[in-house]
Each structure stands twice: as C-alpha cells, then as structure tokens.
Design a protein around this motif. Structure first.
Motif, PDB file in Angstrom:
ATOM      1  N   GLN A 302       0.773  -1.133   0.079  1.00 19.18           N
ATOM      2  CA  GLN A 302      -0.045   0.058   0.047  1.00 19.18           C
ATOM      3  C   GLN A 302       0.787   1.159   0.109  1.00 19.18           C
ATOM      4  OE1 GLN A 302      -2.220  -0.491   3.489  1.00 19.18           O
ATOM      5  NE2 GLN A 302      -3.106  -2.376   2.667  1.00 19.18           N
ATOM      6  N   GLN A 303       1.992   1.115   0.492  1.00 21.34           N
ATOM      7  CA  GLN A 303       2.902   2.538   0.610  1.00 21.34           C
ATOM      8  C   GLN A 303       4.053   2.366  -0.190  1.00 21.34           C
ATOM      9  OE1 GLN A 303       1.835   2.572   5.360  1.00 21.34           O
ATOM     10  NE2 GLN A 303       3.753   2.530   4.642  1.00 21.34           N
ATOM     11  N   THR A 304       4.492   3.618  -0.724  1.00 27.81           N
ATOM     12  CA  THR A 304       5.977   3.754  -1.422  1.00 27.81           C
ATOM     13  C   THR A 304       7.222   3.533  -0.488  1.00 27.81           C
ATOM     14  OG1 THR A 304       5.736   6.140  -1.096  1.00 27.81           O
ATOM     15  CG2 THR A 304       4.853   5.090  -3.316  1.00 27.81           C
ATOM     16  N   THR A 305       6.932   3.847   0.869  1.00 26.04           N
ATOM     17  CA  THR A 305       8.184   3.906   1.828  1.00 26.04           C
ATOM     18  C   THR A 305       7.597   3.099   3.093  1.00 26.04           C
ATOM     19  OG1 THR A 305       7.695   5.857   2.445  1.00 26.04           O
ATOM     20  CG2 THR A 305       9.306   5.672   0.701  1.00 26.04           C
ATOM     21  N   ILE A 306       8.705   2.486   3.744  1.00 31.47           N
ATOM     22  CA  ILE A 306       8.423   1.923   5.156  1.00 31.47           C
ATOM     23  C   ILE A 306       9.257   2.700   6.088  1.00 31.47           C
ATOM     24  CG2 ILE A 306       8.811  -0.212   6.494  1.00 31.47           C
ATOM     25  CD1 ILE A 306       6.791  -0.715   4.326  1.00 31.47           C
ATOM     26  N   THR A 307       8.410   3.317   7.161  1.00 37.13           N
ATOM     27  CA  THR A 307       9.158   3.980   8.092  1.00 37.13           C
ATOM     28  C   THR A 307       9.943   3.275   9.026  1.00 37.13           C
ATOM     29  OG1 THR A 307       7.378   4.127   9.739  1.00 37.13           O
ATOM     30  CG2 THR A 307       7.229   5.811   8.012  1.00 37.13           C
ATOM     31  N   ALA A 308      10.788   4.006   9.693  1.00 36.69           N
ATOM     32  CA  ALA A 308      11.683   3.099  10.852  1.00 36.69           C
ATOM     33  C   ALA A 308      10.615   2.489  11.881  1.00 36.69           C
ATOM     34  CB  ALA A 308      12.569   4.311  11.474  1.00 36.69           C
TER      35      ALA A 308
END
Length: 406
Positions: A302-308
């Motif tokens: 669903q997302q373009t980036t994965i957060t820390a």
C-alpha cells in the motif's frame, strides 16, 4: 529384500525384538522408520509390532508404560529409549471416521498390515534385516507412488485424515498419488468434516513445508479437500491453485512463513486473517507472529516507503514477511529492509537505556498509566531517530514530557 547393515536406531532396539522372539512370539520393526530407512532419510521413532498381547509384553519387560493399552500399545523403556510396541490387531467400526469402535488382538502379521494406510507404510522388518512386503510397498517406493493399502475408500472411511496424509506424504517425499487412491480422495473428501481441525492443521502444515509443497497444494485443490476445512470458502479453488503454482520449485522454511503465505494467497483482510488463524486453532503467540508479518506485507503493497517505526513494529517477524514478499515479487530486495532493521537504534524496548524503575527512582514520575505513556513516547522517539539512546538524554526527555503533562 534384506538389509545387511542396520542403522544404529534399529540395532539399539534389537534386544527388544530378541527378548520377544525368544519368548516364542513374533516381533517386527514397522511403519515410518522402515520406510525412512529405505529412503535414506533420518529415522525418528522406531516402532515395533508383535504377536504378543500387551499383558504378555508387560510380563517380559521390567519397565513399560501403558501409552495406548486399549489399542494394544505399550511403551518399552530400555537404556533411556522408549519403543512403542503394539500387538497385531484388526479393527472394526469407524463411526467417527477417525478411530475404530473396537480393536481385536490377533497373532497374524498380515491381518495387522492390511489395516495400515499406504503401501509404503505397510512394510515390516525382521531382526535380521529381512523386509516383509505384502502389498508391493517396495515397488511403490521405487516408483515414488502413494497408494492406499487395499480399497482406498475403505481406508478413508476408517480414518478420513488419511486423505490429508496422502497429500502430506506426496509433498514431503515428492511422490505421486496413485489414480485409484486419488479418485477415492475426491469422492470421499466430504468425510474430512469429521476430523478435528488440530489434526488437519498438523498435516497441512507439514504439506506446506514439503519439498514438493507446490504440488501438494495443487492436490489439495484438485481433491476438493479444501472445501471441508475451516474458513476457506467454497469457490477458493483458484486461489489454492495459484498458491501451488507459485510455490512450485520453491520451499517454505517454517510454519509461520507457510501460514503467512497461505493467508496472503487467499487474499484475506487483516481482520479475516485473525479469524482464520483462530479457526485453525493456532496458538496466540504463533498467530501474533503471522499477523505481524502479514501487516508488514500489506504495508509494503500500500505504501511507497516503510518508516523506521513500521520496521521496528514488525520486529522478528520481518524475515517471514520478506520470504513471502520474495515469492510474490521477484525483484523484491529483502536485504534492504533487513539492513535498515538492524540499523535501528533499538530493535526491542528492552534495549532502551531507561526503564520504569529508573524513572521512579529519579523521581521523574510515579507508577501508573502516565509512566507507561512516557516510556512509549521515549521508545518511539529513539526508534525514529529523534532521541539518542543515552540515559541522560532519555531522563531529560522524560522530565520534559512530565513538565508538559504529556
């Protein structure tokens, strides 16, 4: 056929066979241990079948345990090893399609072997290594075939779980299920509703970890057995087929990865996934691990980036998610996420340089919900890189949060 050099697992048990035969009874090694020896696989439990009745076995040995004496099974304890020893028997009546209504002890090996599930499991071996093969099990081993002993319909009516076992052995060994046996599975698939989900779970889990798991899942779909297991709706055959096709030539490393993969292939929502795992009677800890991995998979889609913080939350379930994503996306770079995860300031809250006792000892906060909220805020700040994991910095941050009333 005669085995010249018996593996150590059998030689250690030879005194058991010799004691029984010296007393005038027959005794044989039977079942999976004989099959696995012939396949060159690791041998686990060595089981013995005998013409001696349970009372006669107990009279011959000093240390025995009644592990299933109503069905003729006594465990003989010898030099730290336990050997399940079962009297030859016939069985009648299977009203629950799982266990016999009555068991009759007999003195004839052939009567005992003909009630077993598959020809490759109906092999017996004498103490001198001679293989007793009454149902062409050796030929089926050579030809990589799973074939029911006798009439497969009768075998499946005796124990409907045998249909799942056929698929499991096929997946584990890379064998093909023989046509008559396969046809009977399709016709009698509905009997699986009589079997406890925990038992089906064991077989499906082993199937999915087999070297031919893809073919096993295709058989699961083709047989129609998937229609009679928990929370896999009618009409999901194509999902199971797709899961099998994608898994051909691939292997799954552990149960959690296997069940995450299955849930993903079924396209379940995260809420439905939780209900699915509960229906299959998985433990809470196991379910939490699978749900965590599946949540990460959904985030990735669903997302373009994965957060820390999202990496931190997936935690030790990350390798599971990565394994499933690699099966779905050939270009997926799992190493990138592993490197990022291991580069986090902390990977679990126990690594924080402060804890509740230290907060209380320094007088920053009193025990209670507020202390938990402050610790959670500290944890988040450290993970996202807003705060260094140094005690002095963490104490100062806690004091600031306390003074603000956060």
């Amino acid at each position: 056929m005669k085995i010249a050099n018996l593996p150590q697992e059998f030689t250690a048990a030879l005194p058991i066979l010799e004691t029984i035969t010296t007393a005038g009874f027959e005794a044989y090694f039977v079942g999976g241990s004989v099959r696995d020896m012939l396949l060159g696989k690791a041998i686990h439990d060595v089981d013995i079948a005998t013409s001696a009745y349970p009372s006669e076995i107990k009279a011959l040995f000093n240390k025995t345990v009644d592990t299933g004496i109503e069905h003729g099974t006594v465990m003989i304890l010898d030099h730290g090893n336990g050997y399940e020893t079962t009297t030859f028997r016939t069985e009648t009546g299977y009203t629950d399609f799982r266990r016999p209504d009555s068991v009759n002890f007999v003195r004839d090996l052939a009567e005992d072997l003909k009630r077993r599930d598959f020809t490759i499991n109906a092999l017996a071996m004498r103490a001198d290594g001679e293989i007793v093969d009454l149902f062409n099990g050796l030929e089926d081993l050579d030809n990589h075939i799973i074939r029911a002993v006798g009439d497969p319909v009768e075998r499946f009516h005796e124990d409907a779980l045998r249909m799942m076992r056929a698929l499991r052995f096929s997946a584990q060994l890379g064998f093909v299920i023989e046509d008559t046996t396969n046809t009977a599975m399709q016709a009698e698939a509905h009997l699986l509703v009589n079997i406890a989900v925990e038992r089906i779970n064991v077989e499906l889990s082993k199937l999915m970890l087999g070297k031919a798991a893809g073919e096993g899942l295709l058989g699961f779909a083709q047989s129609g057995l998937f229609n009679y297991v928990p929370n896999i709706d009618m009409g999901r055959e194509l999902d199971i087929v797709a899961a099998g096709l994608k898994l051909q030539g691939q292997t799954l490393s552990d149960d959690a990865t296997a069940w995450t993969y299955l849930i993903d292939q079924l396209g379940l929502s995260e809420g439905d996934a939780a209900g699915f795992l509960k229906a299959w009677k998985h433990s809470n800890d196991f379910s939490k691990q699978v749900k965590t991995a599946y949540h990460f998979i959904q985030l990735y889609r669903q997302q373009t980036t994965i957060t820390a913080w999202e990496l931190y939350q997936v935690g030790t379930a990350l390798p599971i998610a990565i394994a499933v994503l690699k099966l779905n996306f050939s270009s997926f770079d799992g190493d990138k996420y592993l490197t990022a995860y291991h580069s986090l300031a902390i990977t679990n809250k126990r690594q924080l340089a402060i804890d509740g006792q230290q907060l209380i000892a320094t007088g920053v906060v009193k025990p209670g919900p507020k202390m938990g909220k402050i610790l959670a805020d500290i944890e988040h700040a450290v993970v996202i890189g807003k705060l260094k994991n140094h005690l002095s910095d963490l104490l100062a941050y806690a004091e600031m949060l306390q003074s603000k009333g956060e």
